[in-house]
Design a protein around this motif. Structure first.
Motif, PDB file in Angstrom:
ATOM      1  N   ASP A  36      10.769  15.188  39.039  1.00  0.00           N
ATOM      2  CA  ASP A  36      12.061  15.719  39.478  1.00  0.00           C
ATOM      3  C   ASP A  36      12.364  17.056  38.809  1.00  0.00           C
ATOM      4  O   ASP A  36      12.887  17.978  39.440  1.00  0.00           O
ATOM      5  N   TYR A  37      12.080  17.154  37.533  1.00  0.00           N
ATOM      6  CA  TYR A  37      12.441  18.344  36.771  1.00  0.00           C
ATOM      7  C   TYR A  37      11.460  19.498  36.981  1.00  0.00           C
ATOM      8  O   TYR A  37      11.862  20.664  37.023  1.00  0.00           O
ATOM      9  N   PHE A  38      10.154  19.175  37.080  1.00  0.00           N
ATOM     10  CA  PHE A  38       9.136  20.231  37.031  1.00  0.00           C
ATOM     11  C   PHE A  38       8.242  20.305  38.268  1.00  0.00           C
ATOM     12  O   PHE A  38       7.365  21.166  38.331  1.00  0.00           O
ATOM     13  N   GLY A  39       8.432  19.448  39.269  1.00  0.00           N
ATOM     14  CA  GLY A  39       7.649  19.507  40.490  1.00  0.00           C
ATOM     15  C   GLY A  39       6.408  18.635  40.451  1.00  0.00           C
ATOM     16  O   GLY A  39       6.021  18.102  39.412  1.00  0.00           O
ATOM     17  N   GLU A  40       5.770  18.507  41.630  1.00  0.00           N
ATOM     18  CA  GLU A  40       4.630  17.605  41.777  1.00  0.00           C
ATOM     19  C   GLU A  40       3.272  18.266  41.537  1.00  0.00           C
ATOM     20  O   GLU A  40       2.304  17.597  41.180  1.00  0.00           O
ATOM     21  N   ASN A  41       3.180  19.582  41.743  1.00  0.00           N
ATOM     22  CA  ASN A  41       1.867  20.238  41.688  1.00  0.00           C
ATOM     23  C   ASN A  41       1.189  20.102  40.336  1.00  0.00           C
ATOM     24  O   ASN A  41      -0.036  19.940  40.256  1.00  0.00           O
ATOM     25  N   ASN A  42       1.948  20.185  39.258  1.00  0.00           N
ATOM     26  CA  ASN A  42       1.394  20.079  37.899  1.00  0.00           C
ATOM     27  C   ASN A  42       1.913  18.842  37.184  1.00  0.00           C
ATOM     28  O   ASN A  42       1.947  18.799  35.950  1.00  0.00           O
ATOM     29  N   ASN A  43       2.291  17.834  37.954  1.00  0.00           N
ATOM     30  CA  ASN A  43       2.938  16.686  37.351  1.00  0.00           C
ATOM     31  C   ASN A  43       2.013  15.907  36.416  1.00  0.00           C
ATOM     32  O   ASN A  43       2.461  15.365  35.406  1.00  0.00           O
ATOM     33  N   ALA A  44       0.740  15.824  36.760  1.00  0.00           N
ATOM     34  CA  ALA A  44      -0.173  15.069  35.904  1.00  0.00           C
ATOM     35  C   ALA A  44      -0.239  15.698  34.511  1.00  0.00           C
ATOM     36  O   ALA A  44      -0.242  14.985  33.499  1.00  0.00           O
ATOM     37  N   THR A  45      -0.264  17.028  34.451  1.00  0.00           N
ATOM     38  CA  THR A  45      -0.299  17.702  33.155  1.00  0.00           C
ATOM     39  C   THR A  45       1.057  17.639  32.467  1.00  0.00           C
ATOM     40  O   THR A  45       1.141  17.367  31.257  1.00  0.00           O
ATOM     41  N   ASN A  46       2.121  17.885  33.215  1.00  0.00           N
ATOM     42  CA  ASN A  46       3.452  17.878  32.618  1.00  0.00           C
ATOM     43  C   ASN A  46       3.828  16.490  32.104  1.00  0.00           C
ATOM     44  O   ASN A  46       4.363  16.352  31.000  1.00  0.00           O
ATOM     45  N   TYR A  47       3.545  15.466  32.905  1.00  0.00           N
ATOM     46  CA  TYR A  47       3.821  14.121  32.429  1.00  0.00           C
ATOM     47  C   TYR A  47       2.888  13.751  31.282  1.00  0.00           C
ATOM     48  O   TYR A  47       3.264  13.001  30.384  1.00  0.00           O
ATOM     49  N   GLY A  48       1.680  14.311  31.291  1.00  0.00           N
ATOM     50  CA  GLY A  48       0.773  14.083  30.178  1.00  0.00           C
ATOM     51  C   GLY A  48       1.348  14.571  28.868  1.00  0.00           C
ATOM     52  O   GLY A  48       1.163  13.942  27.821  1.00  0.00           O
ATOM     53  N   MET A  49       2.068  15.691  28.908  1.00  0.00           N
ATOM     54  CA  MET A  49       2.710  16.191  27.683  1.00  0.00           C
ATOM     55  C   MET A  49       3.775  15.215  27.203  1.00  0.00           C
ATOM     56  O   MET A  49       3.870  14.922  26.002  1.00  0.00           O
ATOM     57  N   VAL A  50       4.574  14.721  28.118  1.00  0.00           N
ATOM     58  CA  VAL A  50       5.613  13.761  27.748  1.00  0.00           C
ATOM     59  C   VAL A  50       4.988  12.455  27.266  1.00  0.00           C
ATOM     60  O   VAL A  50       5.358  11.909  26.223  1.00  0.00           O
ATOM     61  N   TYR A  51       4.002  11.985  28.018  1.00  0.00           N
ATOM     62  CA  TYR A  51       3.377  10.691  27.716  1.00  0.00           C
ATOM     63  C   TYR A  51       2.571  10.733  26.423  1.00  0.00           C
ATOM     64  O   TYR A  51       2.283   9.686  25.839  1.00  0.00           O
ATOM     65  N   SER A  52       2.223  11.939  25.956  1.00  0.00           N
ATOM     66  CA  SER A  52       1.455  12.042  24.714  1.00  0.00           C
ATOM     67  C   SER A  52       2.220  11.507  23.518  1.00  0.00           C
ATOM     68  O   SER A  52       1.626  11.251  22.465  1.00  0.00           O
ATOM     69  N   GLY A  68       3.540   9.842  43.157  1.00  0.00           N
ATOM     70  CA  GLY A  68       4.546  10.895  43.229  1.00  0.00           C
ATOM     71  C   GLY A  68       4.148  12.026  44.151  1.00  0.00           C
ATOM     72  O   GLY A  68       4.999  12.663  44.782  1.00  0.00           O
ATOM     73  N   LYS A  69       2.853  12.291  44.266  1.00  0.00           N
ATOM     74  CA  LYS A  69       2.371  13.335  45.163  1.00  0.00           C
ATOM     75  C   LYS A  69       2.551  12.938  46.629  1.00  0.00           C
ATOM     76  O   LYS A  69       2.830  13.778  47.489  1.00  0.00           O
ATOM     77  N   VAL A 115      13.527  22.948  41.179  1.00  0.00           N
ATOM     78  CA  VAL A 115      13.816  24.221  41.819  1.00  0.00           C
ATOM     79  C   VAL A 115      12.546  25.035  42.046  1.00  0.00           C
ATOM     80  O   VAL A 115      12.527  25.962  42.844  1.00  0.00           O
ATOM     81  N   LYS A 116      11.466  24.687  41.332  1.00  0.00           N
ATOM     82  CA  LYS A 116      10.182  25.365  41.491  1.00  0.00           C
ATOM     83  C   LYS A 116       9.090  24.450  40.955  1.00  0.00           C
ATOM     84  O   LYS A 116       9.377  23.401  40.385  1.00  0.00           O
ATOM     85  N   GLN A 117       7.848  24.854  41.162  1.00  0.00           N
ATOM     86  CA  GLN A 117       6.712  24.128  40.605  1.00  0.00           C
ATOM     87  C   GLN A 117       6.402  24.728  39.233  1.00  0.00           C
ATOM     88  O   GLN A 117       5.805  25.787  39.123  1.00  0.00           O
ATOM     89  N   TYR A 118       6.853  24.050  38.188  1.00  0.00           N
ATOM     90  CA  TYR A 118       6.698  24.563  36.827  1.00  0.00           C
ATOM     91  C   TYR A 118       5.278  24.348  36.317  1.00  0.00           C
ATOM     92  O   TYR A 118       4.709  23.258  36.447  1.00  0.00           O
ATOM     93  N   THR A 119       4.711  25.378  35.711  1.00  0.00           N
ATOM     94  CA  THR A 119       3.468  25.206  34.975  1.00  0.00           C
ATOM     95  C   THR A 119       3.794  24.487  33.658  1.00  0.00           C
ATOM     96  O   THR A 119       4.965  24.447  33.242  1.00  0.00           O
TER      97      THR A 119
END
Length: 462
Positions: A380-396, A156-157, A250-254
């Protein structure tokens, strides 16, 4: 436009769109890593195949492990449940460490290689199931989680403008890489050779993961392909269609900001339901087919076809989601996965081998397609910069779905039989489809198209 001198860096520009999102453009993939970015699809795909057999072929080794070590079926299914638990548990912490720079991609893959070997070593020599829980469930699960979190988010990056098909292709390696091992475990491994077979497989797969991971490299933060203008519709029709159907965040979400949008809990629950159904099918299709009187070869074939379709379906649904939209495809997959559970049950009870194989493949398609959809949807929703962490929350959510699908699934089968268990699984997936209706991208209207920023802000770095 302001200019900042950075003599040691490659030349690039940072442009900001009307929503305030920054894009780093001007550097090609060859500038950054000396090779085309397609290698960051191929190598993660190979790495994912290296860990796939631990989940998708494990149930095929049940009979041999039961007779060799004296483990009962409940032990074996819980060992698999523990593996899934830890594989999902490390997704968010590994993602956080990866994004912070403290856990480079190459190191994460080496951890995965070691865990893969320890897992198979414990299955070969652990007479006491406690050691299998530790070696396979814990160490192999953690190693696989590090590989999964690294590989899925890597693509994705490197392909932020059309990540669906590429993410699906890489994710597919997590399923069909197990196909040869299903046949090895069911048709070749026995009480006389199981130890050297398991150790040999562990060594081979550890090398696969390590060699693939040695060449991993992340792009810089905010990187965007030099040939795709982020401020206007791209010339490439594939990228233009993908961005129209799935606009970038729309932005890179933390992670904290992503949670506050309310989308993460919805995605978490949907993945909990669907991945639990997927793991239930992986764990119980072989014993269900045996109990329904199908020959062992037919059951192994059904499981292999399930794994193949599970893997290829991930690539197909990723490509379709680029064309028709991630959310629309997610709802479709939830419905297909749910209906397939009823199909597997009814075809097995009717003794219809062709229909059993067909429904098994459809179930495999649905069970596999959910993962790349959520991976791409998170970016798509939260951006690529923190995607590993954001997807980690979902994947948990797989923390619970693994235990529910394998461990608790065995209790449901024991109490309600296969009819009750498969019916519950089917209804759970259909419920996830209803919940997915409430997903939409934060920060944008319900229907939106990418429009050029009339007053882009640029900063050029020479």
């Amino acid at each position: 436009m302001t200019t900042t001198e950075a003599p040691s860096a490659l030349p690039y520009r940072e442009v900001t769109d009307r929503n305030g999102r920054t894009y780093r453009i001007g550097e090609s993939d060859i500038d950054i890593m000396g090779r085309r970015r397609i290698w960051m699809v191929i190598l993660p795909w190979v790495g994912m195949m290296g860990i796939s057999s631990a989940e998708y072929a494990f149930a095929s080794a049940e009979d041999t492990l039961h007779n060799a070590h004296g483990w009962n079926s409940l032990h074996i299914f819980w060992i698999m449940g523990v593996w899934v638990f830890f594989q999902a548990a490390v997704a968010m912490p590994v993602g956080h460490l990866r994004e912070s720079g403290r856990f480079p991609a190459r190191l994460a893959m080496m951890w995965g290689a070691v865990g893969t070997f320890l897992g198979y070593l414990s299955l070969a020599y652990a007479e006491n199931p406690i050691w299998a829980y530790l070696g396979f469930g814990f160490f192999s699960g953690i190693g696989a989680g590090a590989v999964y979190a690294t590989c899925v988010n890597m693509v994705g990056k490197w392909y932020p403008e059309r990540k669906g098909g590429k993410t699906g292709f890489v994710n597919g390696g997590f399923a069909y890489g197990s196909v040869p091992f299903v046949f090895i475990f069911t048709g070749f491994m026995d009480l006389h050779n199981f130890r050297w077979v398991l150790v040999s497989i562990g060594v081979f797969l550890a090398l696969v993961v390590a060699v693939a991971g040695f060449f991993f490299k992340d792009p810089p933060k905010n990187w965007w392909p030099a040939d795709v203008d982020p401020l206007k519709a791209p010339d490439d029709p594939r990228a233009r269609r993908a961005l129209a159907k799935n606009p970038p965040s729309v932005k890179q979400y933390t992670p904290r900001e992503a949670l506050r949008t309310g989308r993460v809990p919805i995605m978490w629950f949907c993945l909990l339901c669907t991945s639990g159904v997927n793991i239930f099918g992986i764990a119980f299709q072989v014993p269900f087919g045996d109990d329904m009187g199908f020959a062992g070869g037919i059951v192994a074939t059904a499981m292999s076809l399930k794994a193949i379709v599970n893997g290829t379906g991930r690539g197909v649904i990723g490509w379709l989601s680029d064309r028709y939209g991630r959310k629309q495809c997610l709802i479709f997959v939830c419905v297909v996965l749910g209906l397939a559970q009823f199909g597997v049950l009814l075809s097995g009870q009717a003794g219809s081998m062709p229909l059993f194989l067909l429904c098994s493949m459809i179930s495999g398609f649905g069970g596999g397609a959910i993962f790349p959809l959520f991976a791409a949807l998170t970016a798509d929703y939260f951006g690529e910069n923190n995607n590993a962490t954001n997807y980690g929350m979902v994947y948990s959510s797989k923390l619970l779905s693994g235990l529910a699908g394998a461990g608790l699934g065995s209790l449901v089968v024991g109490s309600w039989g296969y009819t009750g268990a498969f019916s519950l699984a089917g209804g759970t997936s259909l419920l996830a489809g209803v919940i997915a209706l409430f997903l939409y991208q934060p920060g944008r209207p319900r229907r939106s198209m990418i429009k050029p920023n009339p007053k882009p802000i640029s900063r050029e770095v020479m």
